[in-house]
Design an enzyme around this catalytic site. Structure first.
Site, PDB file in Angstrom:
ATOM      1  N   HIS A 252       2.633   3.214  -8.935  1.00  0.00           N
ATOM      2  CA  HIS A 252       2.506   1.767  -9.151  1.00  0.00           C
ATOM      3  C   HIS A 252       3.745   1.248  -9.886  1.00  0.00           C
ATOM      4  CE1 HIS A 252      -1.482   1.990  -7.618  1.00  0.00           C
ATOM      5  NE2 HIS A 252      -2.016   2.590  -8.682  1.00  0.00           N
TER       6      HIS A 252
ATOM      7  N   ASP B 222       0.824  -1.213   0.000  1.00  0.00           N
ATOM      8  CA  ASP B 222       0.000   0.000   0.000  1.00  0.00           C
ATOM      9  C   ASP B 222       0.859   1.266   0.000  1.00  0.00           C
ATOM     10  OD1 ASP B 222      -2.291   1.497   0.055  1.00  0.00           O
ATOM     11  OD2 ASP B 222      -2.660   1.252   2.201  1.00  0.00           O
TER      12      ASP B 222
ATOM     13  N   LEU C 221      10.590 -20.806  -4.054  1.00  0.00           N
ATOM     14  CA  LEU C 221       9.550 -19.893  -3.565  1.00  0.00           C
ATOM     15  C   LEU C 221       8.338 -19.830  -4.509  1.00  0.00           C
ATOM     16  CD1 LEU C 221       8.666 -17.374  -1.770  1.00  0.00           C
ATOM     17  CD2 LEU C 221       9.932 -15.986  -3.410  1.00  0.00           C
TER      18      LEU C 221
HETATM   19  C1  FPP Z   1      -2.017   0.098  -3.349  1.00  0.00           C
HETATM   20  O1  FPP Z   1      -1.530   1.429  -3.322  1.00  0.00           O
HETATM   21  C2  FPP Z   1      -1.430  -0.620  -4.486  1.00  0.00           C
HETATM   22  C3  FPP Z   1      -2.115  -1.208  -5.499  1.00  0.00           C
HETATM   23  C4  FPP Z   1      -3.587  -1.160  -5.606  1.00  0.00           C
HETATM   24  C5  FPP Z   1      -1.434  -1.884  -6.611  1.00  0.00           C
HETATM   25  C6  FPP Z   1      -0.209  -2.660  -6.296  1.00  0.00           C
HETATM   26  C7  FPP Z   1       0.540  -2.877  -7.551  1.00  0.00           C
HETATM   27  C8  FPP Z   1       1.864  -2.831  -7.694  1.00  0.00           C
HETATM   28  C9  FPP Z   1       2.808  -2.662  -6.568  1.00  0.00           C
HETATM   29  C10 FPP Z   1       2.398  -2.924  -9.083  1.00  0.00           C
HETATM   30  C11 FPP Z   1       3.173  -4.127  -9.417  1.00  0.00           C
HETATM   31  C12 FPP Z   1       2.789  -5.366  -8.749  1.00  0.00           C
HETATM   32  C13 FPP Z   1       3.112  -6.619  -9.146  1.00  0.00           C
HETATM   33  C14 FPP Z   1       2.740  -7.778  -8.273  1.00  0.00           C
HETATM   34  C15 FPP Z   1       3.791  -6.923 -10.400  1.00  0.00           C
HETATM   35  P1  FPP Z   1      -2.569   2.623  -3.475  1.00  0.00           P
HETATM   36  O2  FPP Z   1      -2.735   2.906  -4.923  1.00  0.00           O
HETATM   37  O3  FPP Z   1      -3.841   2.270  -2.765  1.00  0.00           O
HETATM   38  O4  FPP Z   1      -1.816   3.777  -2.728  1.00  0.00           O
HETATM   39  P2  FPP Z   1      -2.466   4.943  -1.865  1.00  0.00           P
HETATM   40  O5  FPP Z   1      -3.141   4.286  -0.687  1.00  0.00           O
HETATM   41  O6  FPP Z   1      -1.290   5.768  -1.449  1.00  0.00           O
HETATM   42  O7  FPP Z   1      -3.419   5.690  -2.739  1.00  0.00           O
END
Ligand code: FPP
Length: 251
Positions: A38, A21, A132
């Site tokens: 992201h 997050d 893993l």
């Molecule tokens: C939450 O942060 C994150 C996500 C919804 C997406 C997670 C995706 C990645 C880390 C990209 C790559 C992943 C893989 C497995 C290849 P948020 O957008 O809710 O952040 P915020 O709370 O600060 O708005």
């Protein structure tokens, strides 16, 4: 000195789950759009896979996209889907070399067909490995998973395959998308939010929860080791008393 030196290799959690997050906030603090966050989050995914593989974690579950994330603006949803597929494709050879397997959990029926096709290809390609297992939660939520499991179980009861008296925790485990996978002993959430956000609610019943204020793109290999060290300093009692646990350890 790295925290990795303090890790007791005999007490590594078999399964670590992560709520990645803070990508949006990380990007906003730099005056960039959420998609930039992201994209930078991918580096933290690499670091966590590397760290988990190095210390001998068997399963690493990453909450990549929740069923609720479909409600985000279309531009972000499309970018996230594109990013996830591109990362899986681009990293597949490296994951093959690192002896990593891949498993996907979540509501496949809501994923675009090209995403399913590419993900299946890489899952198949990495199935020769025995190291893993990275479990990617894609279009996943616990409510979806539990309702889905209950529906399938109800059909089996109706068909006479299962007797309602025989329904146990172990039997129900087998109806979840994590059947065959041990429950996580440790759940890490970045970004300072202290919530489970519909993630592995059944499976995390006895997990140790580790919350860090670091935003996901800043989460490093060293941060992963720190979470493991913190986990190893906790006493897991499973409803028993501290004295009982100490006696069991002495046996
Ligand atoms: C939450 O942060 C994150 C996500 C919804 C997406 C997670 C995706 C990645 C880390 C990209 C790559 C992943 C893989 C497995 C290849 P948020 O957008 O809710 O952040 P915020 O709370 O600060 O708005």
């Amino acid at each position: 000195m790295s925290c990795v030196d303090d890790i007791d290799i005999k007490r590594i959690p078999r399964h670590v789950a992560i709520i990645m997050d803070g990508n949006g906030r990380w990007a906003a603090r730099r005056g960039n759009d959420r998609i930039f966050g992201h994209t930078r989050g991918v580096e933290a995914v690499r670091a966590s896979i590397k760290a988990a593989g190095k210390i001998g974690v068997s399963y690493l579950t990453l909450y990549a996209f929740s069923t609720e994330n479909w409600n985000r603006p279309k531009i972000e949803v499309d970018a996230l889907m594109g990013l996830l597929v591109n990362v899986i494709t681009a990293e597949s050879n490296e994951l093959l070399k690192q002896n990593v397997q891949l498993k996907i959990i979540g509501d496949r029926s809501s994923l675009p067909p090209d995403v399913c096709k590419e993900v299946d290809r890489v899952v198949e390609m990495l199935s020769v490995n025995d190291g893993l297992t990275v479990v990617m939660a894609l279009s996943y939520s616990s409510h979806w998973e539990i309702i889905n499991a209950v529906k399938t179980l109800a059909v089996d009861v109706k068909k006479g395959k299962i007797n309602p008296e025989d329904i146990s925790r172990e039997l129900f485990d087998g109806y979840l998308s994590t059947a065959e996978i041990p429950n996580p002993e440790l759940m890490i959430r970045t970004s300072g939010e202290n919530r489970l956000s519909n993630f592995l609610l059944w499976q995390l019943a006895y997990a140790e929860l580790y919350f860090t204020p670091k935003l996901w793109p800043d989460f490093s290999e060293e941060d992963f080791y720190e979470a493991i060290c913190n986990f190893q300093h906790r006493e897991r009692r499973f409803g028993m008393t501290s004295e009982q646990i100490k006696k069991t350890k002495l046996k």
